[in-house]
Design a protein around this motif. Structure first.
Motif, PDB file in Angstrom:
ATOM      1  N   ILE A 119       4.468 -31.804  12.455  1.00  0.00           N
ATOM      2  CA  ILE A 119       5.892 -32.143  12.317  1.00  0.00           C
ATOM      3  C   ILE A 119       6.258 -33.185  13.377  1.00  0.00           C
ATOM      4  O   ILE A 119       5.534 -33.350  14.367  1.00  0.00           O
ATOM      5  N   GLY A 120       7.359 -33.882  13.170  1.00  0.00           N
ATOM      6  CA  GLY A 120       7.770 -34.927  14.120  1.00  0.00           C
ATOM      7  C   GLY A 120       6.694 -36.002  14.173  1.00  0.00           C
ATOM      8  O   GLY A 120       6.198 -36.463  13.146  1.00  0.00           O
ATOM      9  N   GLY A 121       6.293 -36.352  15.376  1.00  0.00           N
ATOM     10  CA  GLY A 121       5.284 -37.400  15.543  1.00  0.00           C
ATOM     11  C   GLY A 121       3.941 -37.036  14.946  1.00  0.00           C
ATOM     12  O   GLY A 121       3.114 -37.910  14.670  1.00  0.00           O
ATOM     13  N   SER A 122       3.692 -35.766  14.754  1.00  0.00           N
ATOM     14  CA  SER A 122       2.419 -35.335  14.168  1.00  0.00           C
ATOM     15  C   SER A 122       2.471 -35.370  12.642  1.00  0.00           C
ATOM     16  O   SER A 122       1.528 -34.929  11.976  1.00  0.00           O
ATOM     17  N   SER A 154      -1.102 -31.016  16.142  1.00  0.00           N
ATOM     18  CA  SER A 154      -0.050 -30.604  17.067  1.00  0.00           C
ATOM     19  C   SER A 154      -0.521 -30.854  18.488  1.00  0.00           C
ATOM     20  O   SER A 154      -1.508 -30.267  18.931  1.00  0.00           O
ATOM     21  N   LYS A 155       0.176 -31.717  19.169  1.00  0.00           N
ATOM     22  CA  LYS A 155      -0.215 -32.024  20.548  1.00  0.00           C
ATOM     23  C   LYS A 155      -0.215 -30.747  21.392  1.00  0.00           C
ATOM     24  O   LYS A 155      -1.154 -30.452  22.105  1.00  0.00           O
ATOM     25  N   THR A 156       0.842 -29.968  21.249  1.00  0.00           N
ATOM     26  CA  THR A 156       0.975 -28.759  22.074  1.00  0.00           C
ATOM     27  C   THR A 156       0.287 -27.541  21.455  1.00  0.00           C
ATOM     28  O   THR A 156      -0.040 -26.594  22.136  1.00  0.00           O
ATOM     29  N   THR A 183       4.020 -25.649  18.477  1.00  0.00           N
ATOM     30  CA  THR A 183       5.223 -25.943  17.689  1.00  0.00           C
ATOM     31  C   THR A 183       5.340 -24.948  16.543  1.00  0.00           C
ATOM     32  O   THR A 183       4.425 -24.815  15.718  1.00  0.00           O
ATOM     33  N   GLY A 208       4.186 -37.870  21.211  1.00  0.00           N
ATOM     34  CA  GLY A 208       3.994 -37.537  19.789  1.00  0.00           C
ATOM     35  C   GLY A 208       4.400 -38.668  18.858  1.00  0.00           C
ATOM     36  O   GLY A 208       3.677 -39.030  17.931  1.00  0.00           O
ATOM     37  N   GLN A 213      12.778 -41.270  14.270  1.00  0.00           N
ATOM     38  CA  GLN A 213      12.214 -40.485  15.367  1.00  0.00           C
ATOM     39  C   GLN A 213      11.868 -41.391  16.548  1.00  0.00           C
ATOM     40  O   GLN A 213      12.201 -41.104  17.694  1.00  0.00           O
ATOM     41  N   GLU A 236      14.722 -40.400  19.049  1.00  0.00           N
ATOM     42  CA  GLU A 236      14.197 -39.400  19.982  1.00  0.00           C
ATOM     43  C   GLU A 236      13.927 -40.069  21.334  1.00  0.00           C
ATOM     44  O   GLU A 236      14.028 -39.436  22.383  1.00  0.00           O
ATOM     45  N   GLN A 274      11.927 -35.825  25.585  1.00  0.00           N
ATOM     46  CA  GLN A 274      12.777 -35.441  24.443  1.00  0.00           C
ATOM     47  C   GLN A 274      13.328 -34.027  24.663  1.00  0.00           C
ATOM     48  O   GLN A 274      13.203 -33.155  23.829  1.00  0.00           O
ATOM     49  N   VAL A 302      15.580 -31.842  22.121  1.00  0.00           N
ATOM     50  CA  VAL A 302      15.217 -31.030  20.958  1.00  0.00           C
ATOM     51  C   VAL A 302      14.930 -29.582  21.348  1.00  0.00           C
ATOM     52  O   VAL A 302      14.735 -28.722  20.490  1.00  0.00           O
ATOM     53  N   LYS A 322      15.459 -25.286  19.551  1.00  0.00           N
ATOM     54  CA  LYS A 322      14.256 -24.453  19.400  1.00  0.00           C
ATOM     55  C   LYS A 322      14.473 -23.100  20.085  1.00  0.00           C
ATOM     56  O   LYS A 322      14.136 -22.048  19.555  1.00  0.00           O
TER      57      LYS A 322
HETATM   58  O1  F6P Z   1      10.305 -31.240  19.052  1.00  0.00           O
HETATM   59  C1  F6P Z   1      10.044 -32.584  19.132  1.00  0.00           C
HETATM   60  C2  F6P Z   1       8.587 -32.825  19.233  1.00  0.00           C
HETATM   61  O2  F6P Z   1       8.160 -32.441  20.483  1.00  0.00           O
HETATM   62  C3  F6P Z   1       8.217 -34.264  18.956  1.00  0.00           C
HETATM   63  O3  F6P Z   1       8.404 -35.101  20.013  1.00  0.00           O
HETATM   64  C4  F6P Z   1       6.818 -34.107  18.515  1.00  0.00           C
HETATM   65  O4  F6P Z   1       6.353 -35.255  17.869  1.00  0.00           O
HETATM   66  C5  F6P Z   1       6.929 -32.914  17.620  1.00  0.00           C
HETATM   67  O5  F6P Z   1       7.866 -32.085  18.269  1.00  0.00           O
HETATM   68  C6  F6P Z   1       5.658 -32.169  17.341  1.00  0.00           C
HETATM   69  O6  F6P Z   1       5.071 -31.693  18.499  1.00  0.00           O
HETATM   70  P1  F6P Z   1       3.569 -31.176  18.486  1.00  0.00           P
HETATM   71  O7  F6P Z   1       2.700 -32.334  18.128  1.00  0.00           O
HETATM   72  O8  F6P Z   1       3.314 -30.676  19.879  1.00  0.00           O
HETATM   73  O9  F6P Z   1       3.468 -30.083  17.470  1.00  0.00           O
END
Ligand code: F6P
Length: 541
Positions: A156-159, A208-210, A213, A269, A351, A355, A500, A503, A507
């Motif tokens: 989602i988002g950048g991913s 997902s970078k983190t 999410t 992201g 975005q 963002e 960012q 956002v 959440k």
């Molecule tokens: O909530 C915003 C955000 O952090 C974006 O900047 C990012 O692209 C998206 O969520 C997805 O994050 P992740 O790649 O960690 O799942």
């Protein structure tokens, strides 16, 4: 070193721009064209693959010089230097901002600490290339040894937005793989997609970078359950791969270590499609085309790094945007691509820009006293001409537009038909500027009831980005251009463009309400929302 920090409205350049604005803001661009036969030449920039025509904007040569002076006084040149060299300019997160490294050729050096990160970038590319080639060729199969036919990107988002936009934009270059995107936490939609898929031939790419999410992890779990229910218990590693900075979480989700592609904390992201986050792009259009996309972006990086400010496309676009936003007080910018394939460009840019620059605290921690990020919106031409262009032509709002078009079609044989599309773009830019006076109405119309309604004020600003053809390289150039524009805006507005935090609150509230079961209590912390929640709960099955 940190970015230079100055309230832009306190600079000498701003003061001069304000005086200049007071003097010239009623300027008529039509007159300026008549007074200067070289206006198009003076206010357009050409690169190998792009013509950027900004002559239809409400600026004079003097305006441009004064805007460039603002860029200089706010430290844009120094900021560019720091941006490319890996300074931790994302100070609120104490990180470098190095998405440009993702498209830097092999053999070059960008050091973070003692490490040349270009080596890591290219090692990841080797892994992407191998994987993509194996999937496309069918050398790597699913659990029943059938070739993969469908890829589902979960993020989602950048991913999601970058991979999705580029995959759609370059659909012409697509191979046999069907690539789908799941981003929203909408099980109806996912269910409806899954029933069309065969688990034996489907590959899930969890991005997902983190890897924390909620939407992505919930959606990935939903898909994993579906997959396991189909009886494929032992072979999850053949069907689930991940792209993440959080290897540990990805592994505990059940993804095999060798199936995890890297992402780095020095890439945000919304700037990440050039990394393995673009795996779905590479699967859809092949690795060679993915490389061409990166080459295009790198070409724009070089332009941005080396061209003088007044000849520098991302800088000029950022300055125009500041001119309208902060002096003409326009609130929005429209992006209108004349290509159906670029339908999702506005969503991607929303975005990227909103963002990044939707901030109201400056780099000194003070509330800003001027406007920052614009509202970005738009849709394809010619569709949008029949939808919202009425408001741009005759409404009360001033809306600067970026038109994006291509000279030649993808199918050479369609040149005649395609001309209709591109010429429509020129016609809109022209009509917006030219307008129509009462004298120009047909005689019979001049005194009728409709007469005032058929008059067009004109003098409406737009820029045109004209490429030879829609291809991986041009998409790379276009997106990198917007990335750098966003960066320059943030530098001048004296804000941090690479965090960012905005956002997070939503959440957090979701977690409090949903996970802590406070959904059916009448907690005082839900003072504003209790009633609607109770109504929802009463009616929920
Ligand atoms: O909530 C915003 C955000 O952090 C974006 O900047 C990012 O692209 C998206 O969520 C997805 O994050 P992740 O790649 O960690 O799942």
């Amino acid at each position: 070193m940190a970015l230079f920090s100055i309230n832009p409205t306190k600079t000498k350049a701003w003061e001069e721009l304000q005086l200049h604005f007071n003097e010239v803001h009623t300027m008529d661009v039509r007159k300026l064209f008549q007074e200067d036969v070289n206006r198009f030449e003076n206010l357009s920039i050409r690169t190998n693959h792009l013509l950027f025509d900004f002559s239809k904007n409400r600026i004079t040569n003097d305006t441009l010089s004064k805007l460039v002076a603002l860029a200089k006084e706010t430290g844009v040149e120094d900021a560019i230097q720091k941006y490319f060299s890996g300074d931790p300019i994302n100070a609120t997160e104490n990180r470098a901002v190095l998405h440009t490294a993702l498209r830097t050729p092999k053999g070059e050096q960008i050091k973070l600490g003692n490490k040349n990160i270009i080596n890591d970038v290219h090692a990841a590319r080797v892994k992407i290339k191998k994987f993509v080639r194996e999937i496309i060729s069918g050398a790597r199969t699913g659990f029943t040894n059938k070739k993969i036919t469908d890829v589902v990107n979960i993020g989602i988002g950048g991913s999601d937005l970058g991979p999705r936009f580029v995959t759609n934009a370059l659909a012409f270059y697509k191979n046999h793989l069907n690539v789908h995107f799941i981003s929203n936490i909408d099980p109806d939609y996912i269910q409806d997609l899954l029933v069309t898929l065969n688990p034996e031939t489907t590959l899930f790419v969890v991005v997902s970078k983190t890897f924390t999410t909620d939407e992505t992890i919930s959606n990935a779990s939903f898909c994993r359950t579906w997959f396991l229910q189909k009886g494929c218990i032992l072979d999850i590693e053949k069907h689930f791969v991940a792209v993440s900075h959080n290897k540990k979480e990805a592994e505990s989700f059940g993804i095999a270590s060798e199936n995890i592609f890297p992402m780095w904390d020095w890439v945000g992201g919304r700037y990440s499609l050039w990394s393995a986050v673009g795996l779905s792009i590479a699967l859809a259009i092949g690795y060679k085309n993915f490389e061409l996309l990166l080459e295009g972006a790198h070409e724009m990086d070089i332009h941005f790094k080396t061209q003088p400010l007044e000849q520098n496309i991302p800088i000029v676009t950022a300055l125009l945007s500041i001119w309208y936003n902060n002096f003409y007080e326009t609130e929005t910018e429209a992006v209108i691509p004349y290509s159906q394939y670029l339908e999702r460009l506005p969503a991607f840019l929303q975005q990227l820009s909103m963002e990044s620059n939707g901030k109201s605290v400056d780099r000194n921690g003070n509330a800003v006293t001027y406007q920052t990020g614009n509202v970005i919106w738009g849709d394809c031409g010619t569709n949008s001409q029949h939808a919202f262009f009425q408001l741009i032509h005759q409404g009360t709002k001033l809306i600067p537009i970026d038109f994006i078009g291509f000279i030649n079609p993808l199918h050479e044989s369609l040149a005649q038909q395609y001309a209709k599309l591109t010429v429509n773009m020129f016609a809109q830019a022209d009509a917006l500027l030219t307008g129509k006076t009462k004298d120009q109405l047909k005689d019979a119309d001049q005194n009728g009831l409709q007469a005032p309604h058929k008059i067009f004020e004109g003098n409406k600003p737009s820029s045109i980005f004209l490429f030879e053809k829609l291809c991986p390289k041009t998409i790379g150039i276009l997106l990198a251009m917007y990335e750098h524009k966003t960066f320059v805006q943030g530098v001048i507005w004296n804000i941090y463009s690479f965090d960012q935090f905005g956002v997070e609150l939503g959440k957090q509230r979701f977690k409090e309400i949903f996970e802590n079961n406070s959904i059916n209590t009448s907690k005082s912390s839900l003072y504003f929302t209790n009633q609607i929640l109770n109504f929802y709960l009463k009616n929920k099955k």
